[in-house]
Write a protein that holds these residues in place. Structure first.
Motif, PDB file in Angstrom:
ATOM      1  N   THR A 136      -2.338  -4.302 -13.696  1.00  0.00           N
ATOM      2  CA  THR A 136      -3.621  -5.357 -14.108  1.00  0.00           C
ATOM      3  C   THR A 136      -1.624  -5.928 -15.144  1.00  0.00           C
ATOM      4  O   THR A 136      -2.444  -7.030 -16.133  1.00  0.00           O
ATOM      5  CB  THR A 136      -3.490  -4.569 -15.618  1.00  0.00           C
ATOM      6  OG1 THR A 136      -2.426  -3.602 -16.457  1.00  0.00           O
ATOM      7  CG2 THR A 136      -4.345  -3.553 -14.874  1.00  0.00           C
ATOM      8  N   GLY A 174       1.475   7.034  -6.694  1.00  0.00           N
ATOM      9  CA  GLY A 174      -0.013   7.555  -6.992  1.00  0.00           C
ATOM     10  C   GLY A 174      -0.779   6.495  -7.989  1.00  0.00           C
ATOM     11  O   GLY A 174      -1.649   6.957  -8.478  1.00  0.00           O
ATOM     12  N   LEU A 175      -1.037   5.264  -7.599  1.00  0.00           N
ATOM     13  CA  LEU A 175      -1.803   4.071  -7.944  1.00  0.00           C
ATOM     14  C   LEU A 175      -2.184   3.277  -7.086  1.00  0.00           C
ATOM     15  O   LEU A 175      -2.381   3.992  -5.738  1.00  0.00           O
ATOM     16  CB  LEU A 175      -0.437   2.829  -9.024  1.00  0.00           C
ATOM     17  CG  LEU A 175       0.190   3.767  -9.953  1.00  0.00           C
ATOM     18  CD1 LEU A 175       1.268   2.767  -9.821  1.00  0.00           C
ATOM     19  CD2 LEU A 175      -0.411   4.073 -10.897  1.00  0.00           C
ATOM     20  N   THR A 176      -3.803   2.726  -7.701  1.00  0.00           N
ATOM     21  CA  THR A 176      -3.808   1.529  -6.147  1.00  0.00           C
ATOM     22  C   THR A 176      -3.722   0.104  -7.352  1.00  0.00           C
ATOM     23  O   THR A 176      -3.100  -0.075  -8.415  1.00  0.00           O
ATOM     24  CB  THR A 176      -6.220   2.175  -7.435  1.00  0.00           C
ATOM     25  OG1 THR A 176      -5.967   1.764  -8.137  1.00  0.00           O
ATOM     26  CG2 THR A 176      -6.281   3.529  -6.657  1.00  0.00           C
ATOM     27  N   ALA A 177      -4.414  -0.563  -6.297  1.00  0.00           N
ATOM     28  CA  ALA A 177      -3.991  -2.376  -6.572  1.00  0.00           C
ATOM     29  C   ALA A 177      -4.524  -2.491  -8.163  1.00  0.00           C
ATOM     30  O   ALA A 177      -4.663  -3.288  -9.104  1.00  0.00           O
ATOM     31  CB  ALA A 177      -4.796  -2.986  -6.118  1.00  0.00           C
ATOM     32  N   ALA A 178      -5.672  -1.256  -8.467  1.00  0.00           N
ATOM     33  CA  ALA A 178      -6.640  -1.550 -10.024  1.00  0.00           C
ATOM     34  C   ALA A 178      -5.846  -1.173 -11.236  1.00  0.00           C
ATOM     35  O   ALA A 178      -5.823  -1.953 -12.246  1.00  0.00           O
ATOM     36  CB  ALA A 178      -7.643  -1.067 -10.041  1.00  0.00           C
ATOM     37  N   ASP A 179      -4.645  -0.440 -10.787  1.00  0.00           N
ATOM     38  CA  ASP A 179      -3.990  -0.147 -11.559  1.00  0.00           C
ATOM     39  C   ASP A 179      -3.240  -1.246 -11.812  1.00  0.00           C
ATOM     40  O   ASP A 179      -2.449  -1.747 -13.094  1.00  0.00           O
ATOM     41  CB  ASP A 179      -2.969   1.257 -11.300  1.00  0.00           C
ATOM     42  CG  ASP A 179      -4.076   2.341 -11.224  1.00  0.00           C
ATOM     43  OD1 ASP A 179      -5.042   2.481 -12.313  1.00  0.00           O
ATOM     44  OD2 ASP A 179      -4.245   2.887 -10.118  1.00  0.00           O
ATOM     45  N   ALA A 216       0.628  -1.217   0.129  1.00  0.00           N
ATOM     46  CA  ALA A 216       0.248  -0.120   0.188  1.00  0.00           C
ATOM     47  C   ALA A 216       0.833   1.452   0.105  1.00  0.00           C
ATOM     48  O   ALA A 216       0.829   2.077  -0.603  1.00  0.00           O
ATOM     49  CB  ALA A 216      -1.216  -0.545   1.183  1.00  0.00           C
ATOM     50  N   LEU A 266       2.598   1.451  -3.321  1.00  0.00           N
ATOM     51  CA  LEU A 266       1.099   2.515  -4.541  1.00  0.00           C
ATOM     52  C   LEU A 266       0.867   3.104  -4.250  1.00  0.00           C
ATOM     53  O   LEU A 266       0.804   4.035  -5.103  1.00  0.00           O
ATOM     54  CB  LEU A 266       0.280   1.091  -4.915  1.00  0.00           C
ATOM     55  CG  LEU A 266       0.013  -0.021  -4.829  1.00  0.00           C
ATOM     56  CD1 LEU A 266      -1.464  -0.997  -4.883  1.00  0.00           C
ATOM     57  CD2 LEU A 266       0.578  -0.367  -6.488  1.00  0.00           C
ATOM     58  N   ALA A 267       0.760   3.934  -2.492  1.00  0.00           N
ATOM     59  CA  ALA A 267       0.695   5.163  -2.467  1.00  0.00           C
ATOM     60  C   ALA A 267       1.740   6.067  -3.091  1.00  0.00           C
ATOM     61  O   ALA A 267       1.403   7.613  -3.778  1.00  0.00           O
ATOM     62  CB  ALA A 267      -0.280   5.760  -1.125  1.00  0.00           C
TER      63      ALA A 267
END
Length: 89
Positions: A36, A29-34, A22, A25-26
């Protein structure tokens, strides 16, 4: 600290890994959905390992997982030090 018991506890590992992930990702500037593809994930992790600030964020999360705020310093209670395996509820 009763570290060998914590290392046997899967909840400890989930807390450390999810906290570190986390933070990375933070920072990016991303989320787990990014995430791919495995390539995208590896690229973000590679960038995190070379960034001192991101490593500081990850270390802060690990500290939070290790530290017991109910005791002084980085230690466990006398009761917790006596455990041979994680306490089952």
């Amino acid at each position: 600290m009763n570290l060998h018991v914590r290392l046997k506890n899967p909840v400890f590992w989930v807390q450390v890994l999810m906290g570190a992930f986390a933070a990375v990702l933070a920072y990016a500037g991303l989320t787990a959905a990014d995430m791919t593809s495995w390539g995208a994930l590896l690229d973000v992790l590679r960038q995190a390992v070379t960034n001192p600030y991101c490593l500081f964020l990850v270390a802060s999360n690990v500290w939070s997982a290790l530290n017991d705020p109910t005791t002084s310093g980085l230690t466990d209670s006398d009761r917790a030090k006596q455990y041979d395996k994680p306490l089952e509820k």
